[in-house]
Design a protein around this motif. Structure first.
Motif, PDB file in Angstrom:
ATOM      1  N   ALA A   1      -0.548   6.088  10.412  1.00 35.74           N
ATOM      2  CA  ALA A   1      -0.867   6.810   9.176  1.00 35.74           C
ATOM      3  C   ALA A   1      -0.538   8.285   9.347  1.00 35.74           C
ATOM      4  O   ALA A   1      -0.720   8.860  10.426  1.00 35.74           O
ATOM      5  CB  ALA A   1      -2.336   6.640   8.816  1.00 35.74           C
ATOM      6  N   TYR A   2      -0.023   8.871   8.274  1.00 37.82           N
ATOM      7  CA  TYR A   2       0.159  10.326   8.172  1.00 37.82           C
ATOM      8  C   TYR A   2      -0.768  10.796   7.065  1.00 37.82           C
ATOM      9  O   TYR A   2      -0.794  10.211   5.981  1.00 37.82           O
ATOM     10  CB  TYR A   2       1.600  10.673   7.795  1.00 37.82           C
ATOM     11  CG  TYR A   2       2.643  10.256   8.803  1.00 37.82           C
ATOM     12  CD1 TYR A   2       2.996  11.095   9.859  1.00 37.82           C
ATOM     13  CD2 TYR A   2       3.286   9.031   8.695  1.00 37.82           C
ATOM     14  CE1 TYR A   2       3.970  10.717  10.775  1.00 37.82           C
ATOM     15  CE2 TYR A   2       4.257   8.641   9.601  1.00 37.82           C
ATOM     16  CZ  TYR A   2       4.590   9.488  10.641  1.00 37.82           C
ATOM     17  OH  TYR A   2       5.552   9.115  11.547  1.00 37.82           O
ATOM     18  N   THR A   3      -1.511  11.849   7.313  1.00 40.01           N
ATOM     19  CA  THR A   3      -2.470  12.342   6.329  1.00 40.01           C
ATOM     20  C   THR A   3      -2.286  13.844   6.127  1.00 40.01           C
ATOM     21  O   THR A   3      -2.227  14.601   7.098  1.00 40.01           O
ATOM     22  CB  THR A   3      -3.919  12.067   6.781  1.00 40.01           C
ATOM     23  OG1 THR A   3      -4.062  10.688   7.131  1.00 40.01           O
ATOM     24  CG2 THR A   3      -4.912  12.412   5.674  1.00 40.01           C
ATOM     25  N   GLY A   4      -2.206  14.241   4.855  1.00 36.01           N
ATOM     26  CA  GLY A   4      -2.064  15.650   4.511  1.00 36.01           C
ATOM     27  C   GLY A   4      -0.619  16.052   4.308  1.00 36.01           C
ATOM     28  O   GLY A   4       0.154  16.106   5.269  1.00 36.01           O
ATOM     29  N   PHE A   5      -0.233  16.303   3.038  1.00 34.69           N
ATOM     30  CA  PHE A   5       1.147  16.670   2.707  1.00 34.69           C
ATOM     31  C   PHE A   5       1.160  17.793   1.674  1.00 34.69           C
ATOM     32  O   PHE A   5       0.211  17.957   0.912  1.00 34.69           O
ATOM     33  CB  PHE A   5       1.890  15.469   2.107  1.00 34.69           C
ATOM     34  CG  PHE A   5       2.152  14.351   3.065  1.00 34.69           C
ATOM     35  CD1 PHE A   5       3.375  14.228   3.696  1.00 34.69           C
ATOM     36  CD2 PHE A   5       1.168  13.404   3.340  1.00 34.69           C
ATOM     37  CE1 PHE A   5       3.636  13.178   4.573  1.00 34.69           C
ATOM     38  CE2 PHE A   5       1.403  12.360   4.218  1.00 34.69           C
ATOM     39  CZ  PHE A   5       2.634  12.247   4.832  1.00 34.69           C
TER      40      PHE A   5
ATOM     41  N   ALA B   1       1.024  22.408  -3.989  1.00 33.94           N
ATOM     42  CA  ALA B   1      -0.165  22.646  -3.164  1.00 33.94           C
ATOM     43  C   ALA B   1      -0.248  21.623  -2.042  1.00 33.94           C
ATOM     44  O   ALA B   1       0.308  20.515  -2.144  1.00 33.94           O
ATOM     45  CB  ALA B   1      -1.422  22.566  -4.018  1.00 33.94           C
ATOM     46  N   PHE B   2      -0.943  21.990  -0.992  1.00 29.58           N
ATOM     47  CA  PHE B   2      -1.183  21.062   0.104  1.00 29.58           C
ATOM     48  C   PHE B   2      -2.331  20.136  -0.287  1.00 29.58           C
ATOM     49  O   PHE B   2      -3.406  20.590  -0.690  1.00 29.58           O
ATOM     50  CB  PHE B   2      -1.540  21.829   1.381  1.00 29.58           C
ATOM     51  CG  PHE B   2      -1.773  20.935   2.571  1.00 29.58           C
ATOM     52  CD1 PHE B   2      -0.707  20.390   3.273  1.00 29.58           C
ATOM     53  CD2 PHE B   2      -3.063  20.621   2.985  1.00 29.58           C
ATOM     54  CE1 PHE B   2      -0.912  19.564   4.364  1.00 29.58           C
ATOM     55  CE2 PHE B   2      -3.280  19.794   4.075  1.00 29.58           C
ATOM     56  CZ  PHE B   2      -2.205  19.267   4.773  1.00 29.58           C
ATOM     57  N   VAL B   3      -2.097  18.827  -0.184  1.00 26.07           N
ATOM     58  CA  VAL B   3      -3.122  17.838  -0.524  1.00 26.07           C
ATOM     59  C   VAL B   3      -3.579  17.192   0.781  1.00 26.07           C
ATOM     60  O   VAL B   3      -2.880  16.349   1.353  1.00 26.07           O
ATOM     61  CB  VAL B   3      -2.577  16.778  -1.499  1.00 26.07           C
ATOM     62  CG1 VAL B   3      -3.673  15.775  -1.864  1.00 26.07           C
ATOM     63  CG2 VAL B   3      -2.023  17.442  -2.746  1.00 26.07           C
TER      64      VAL B   3
ATOM     65  N   ASP C   1      -5.856  15.067   1.593  1.00 28.71           N
ATOM     66  CA  ASP C   1      -6.281  13.670   1.641  1.00 28.71           C
ATOM     67  C   ASP C   1      -5.168  12.668   1.318  1.00 28.71           C
ATOM     68  O   ASP C   1      -5.394  11.454   1.381  1.00 28.71           O
ATOM     69  CB  ASP C   1      -7.453  13.428   0.675  1.00 28.71           C
ATOM     70  CG  ASP C   1      -8.689  14.229   1.068  1.00 28.71           C
ATOM     71  OD1 ASP C   1      -8.900  14.415   2.281  1.00 28.71           O
ATOM     72  OD2 ASP C   1      -9.424  14.669   0.167  1.00 28.71           O
ATOM     73  N   TYR C   2      -3.980  13.140   0.957  1.00 27.27           N
ATOM     74  CA  TYR C   2      -2.903  12.194   0.651  1.00 27.27           C
ATOM     75  C   TYR C   2      -2.494  11.496   1.948  1.00 27.27           C
ATOM     76  O   TYR C   2      -2.247  12.148   2.974  1.00 27.27           O
ATOM     77  CB  TYR C   2      -1.697  12.888   0.031  1.00 27.27           C
ATOM     78  CG  TYR C   2      -0.615  11.910  -0.344  1.00 27.27           C
ATOM     79  CD1 TYR C   2      -0.723  11.139  -1.499  1.00 27.27           C
ATOM     80  CD2 TYR C   2       0.497  11.724   0.473  1.00 27.27           C
ATOM     81  CE1 TYR C   2       0.248  10.213  -1.834  1.00 27.27           C
ATOM     82  CE2 TYR C   2       1.480  10.806   0.141  1.00 27.27           C
ATOM     83  CZ  TYR C   2       1.348  10.049  -1.008  1.00 27.27           C
ATOM     84  OH  TYR C   2       2.307   9.130  -1.327  1.00 27.27           O
ATOM     85  N   ARG C   3      -2.386  10.172   1.885  1.00 27.93           N
ATOM     86  CA  ARG C   3      -2.169   9.381   3.099  1.00 27.93           C
ATOM     87  C   ARG C   3      -0.989   8.431   2.924  1.00 27.93           C
ATOM     88  O   ARG C   3      -0.869   7.758   1.904  1.00 27.93           O
ATOM     89  CB  ARG C   3      -3.442   8.593   3.404  1.00 27.93           C
ATOM     90  CG  ARG C   3      -3.500   7.922   4.765  1.00 27.93           C
ATOM     91  CD  ARG C   3      -4.941   7.471   5.029  1.00 27.93           C
ATOM     92  NE  ARG C   3      -5.093   6.885   6.343  1.00 27.93           N
ATOM     93  CZ  ARG C   3      -5.081   5.578   6.585  1.00 27.93           C
ATOM     94  NH1 ARG C   3      -4.926   4.730   5.568  1.00 27.93           N
ATOM     95  NH2 ARG C   3      -5.233   5.110   7.806  1.00 27.93           N
ATOM     96  N   LEU C   4      -0.146   8.395   3.909  1.00 31.64           N
ATOM     97  CA  LEU C   4       0.984   7.475   3.950  1.00 31.64           C
ATOM     98  C   LEU C   4       0.771   6.575   5.161  1.00 31.64           C
ATOM     99  O   LEU C   4       0.800   7.042   6.304  1.00 31.64           O
ATOM    100  CB  LEU C   4       2.292   8.257   4.091  1.00 31.64           C
ATOM    101  CG  LEU C   4       3.597   7.463   4.105  1.00 31.64           C
ATOM    102  CD1 LEU C   4       3.793   6.727   2.787  1.00 31.64           C
ATOM    103  CD2 LEU C   4       4.767   8.390   4.384  1.00 31.64           C
TER     104      LEU C   4
ATOM    105  N   THR D   1       0.062  18.215   8.722  1.00 33.10           N
ATOM    106  CA  THR D   1       0.089  16.757   8.556  1.00 33.10           C
ATOM    107  C   THR D   1      -0.371  16.093   9.854  1.00 33.10           C
ATOM    108  O   THR D   1       0.150  16.389  10.930  1.00 33.10           O
ATOM    109  CB  THR D   1       1.500  16.271   8.198  1.00 33.10           C
ATOM    110  OG1 THR D   1       1.935  16.937   7.004  1.00 33.10           O
ATOM    111  CG2 THR D   1       1.522  14.773   7.970  1.00 33.10           C
ATOM    112  N   ARG D   2      -1.355  15.207   9.745  1.00 27.29           N
ATOM    113  CA  ARG D   2      -1.920  14.533  10.920  1.00 27.29           C
ATOM    114  C   ARG D   2      -1.302  13.150  11.089  1.00 27.29           C
ATOM    115  O   ARG D   2      -1.065  12.444  10.113  1.00 27.29           O
ATOM    116  CB  ARG D   2      -3.446  14.418  10.792  1.00 27.29           C
ATOM    117  CG  ARG D   2      -4.140  15.770  10.627  1.00 27.29           C
ATOM    118  CD  ARG D   2      -5.646  15.640  10.633  1.00 27.29           C
ATOM    119  NE  ARG D   2      -6.167  14.704   9.642  1.00 27.29           N
ATOM    120  CZ  ARG D   2      -6.356  14.984   8.367  1.00 27.29           C
ATOM    121  NH1 ARG D   2      -6.030  16.188   7.894  1.00 27.29           N
ATOM    122  NH2 ARG D   2      -6.861  14.086   7.537  1.00 27.29           N
ATOM    123  N   PHE D   3      -1.069  12.770  12.336  1.00 27.31           N
ATOM    124  CA  PHE D   3      -0.447  11.488  12.662  1.00 27.31           C
ATOM    125  C   PHE D   3      -1.373  10.674  13.545  1.00 27.31           C
ATOM    126  O   PHE D   3      -1.940  11.189  14.512  1.00 27.31           O
ATOM    127  CB  PHE D   3       0.882  11.727  13.382  1.00 27.31           C
ATOM    128  CG  PHE D   3       1.556  10.477  13.883  1.00 27.31           C
ATOM    129  CD1 PHE D   3       1.881   9.440  13.018  1.00 27.31           C
ATOM    130  CD2 PHE D   3       1.870  10.337  15.232  1.00 27.31           C
ATOM    131  CE1 PHE D   3       2.515   8.294  13.484  1.00 27.31           C
ATOM    132  CE2 PHE D   3       2.498   9.195  15.696  1.00 27.31           C
ATOM    133  CZ  PHE D   3       2.823   8.170  14.823  1.00 27.31           C
TER     134      PHE D   3
END
Length: 201
Positions: free
Chosen positions: A33-37, A44-46, A48-51, A155-157
């Motif tokens: 998962a990648y979180t924060g884009f 804007a930076f979101v 909580d958006y998660r891929l 972005t967190r991985f």
């Protein structure tokens, strides 16, 4: 000197353990998962958006990497990008052109879908290039538009192997145990040697 050799041996043993485990266990499914884009539409930076997705494969050649020819599935959302192109529709394309996972490290991939009219004048699609962006685009003879979510330093991985219920963790090979034992002995010898040295004044 001994300390450097010891750490090198431990690193080699750890690397060999993860690679040998992947190959010895057969195919493994990893979830990621990648979180924060940075969202271009919102400018804007979101956070909580998660891929998120998963892939199944193995490090068959034990080089420390799982590559495109070593995976049997790659899913993002509800789409398996290894099989999604088998539709029989000549005006729709879907698939992957790049994939590489360094076991315990970086994941790289490029996956995309594209639909167009028979003349190729208008269409739309979606693509994800890990480390760069996830984009939706549309085009016609008069314009091309593209918006998406862009990777940033924030972005967190996360990635982890998904073990089945009751599955046993792979056991390293004898050579791996030997390297690990060598590293531990060197660390012990270094610590013992330091204890025997007089304190610096």
């Amino acid at each position: 000197m001994f300390k450097s050799v010891a750490f090198a041996a431990l690193f080699a043993a750890t690397f060999a353990t993860s690679s040998a485990a992947s190959a010895a266990a057969g195919p493994i499914t990893w979830t990621f998962a990648y979180t924060g884009f940075f969202n271009q539409a919102a400018d804007a930076f979101v956070k909580d958006y998660r891929l998120a997705g998963s892939f199944t494969g193995m490090d068959a050649d034990r080089d420390g990497f799982v590559r495109l020819n070593e995976i049997t599935s790659f899913t993002l959302g509800s789409t398996n990008y290894l099989t999604c192109g088998d539709t029989g529709n000549p005006y729709y394309t879907c698939g992957m052109s790049n994939f590489s996972y360094q076991v315990g490290g970086k994941l790289e991939f490029y996956a995309s879908t594209d639909g167009r009219d028979p003349e190729g004048m208008a269409g739309s699609g979606h693509y994800i290039h890990a480390g760069f962006g996830e984009y939706d685009y549309r085009y016609n003879p008069f314009e091309y538009t593209e918006l998406g979510n862009v990777w940033t330093e924030q972005t967190r991985f996360q990635i982890a192997p998904m073990m089945k219920s009751g599955a046993v963790s792979p056991v390293p090979e004898p050579g791996t145990w030997a390297m690990l034992a060598t590293g531990l002995l060197l660390v012990g010898a270094t610590a013992s040697r330091r204890r025997g040295q007089p304190a610096a004044r």
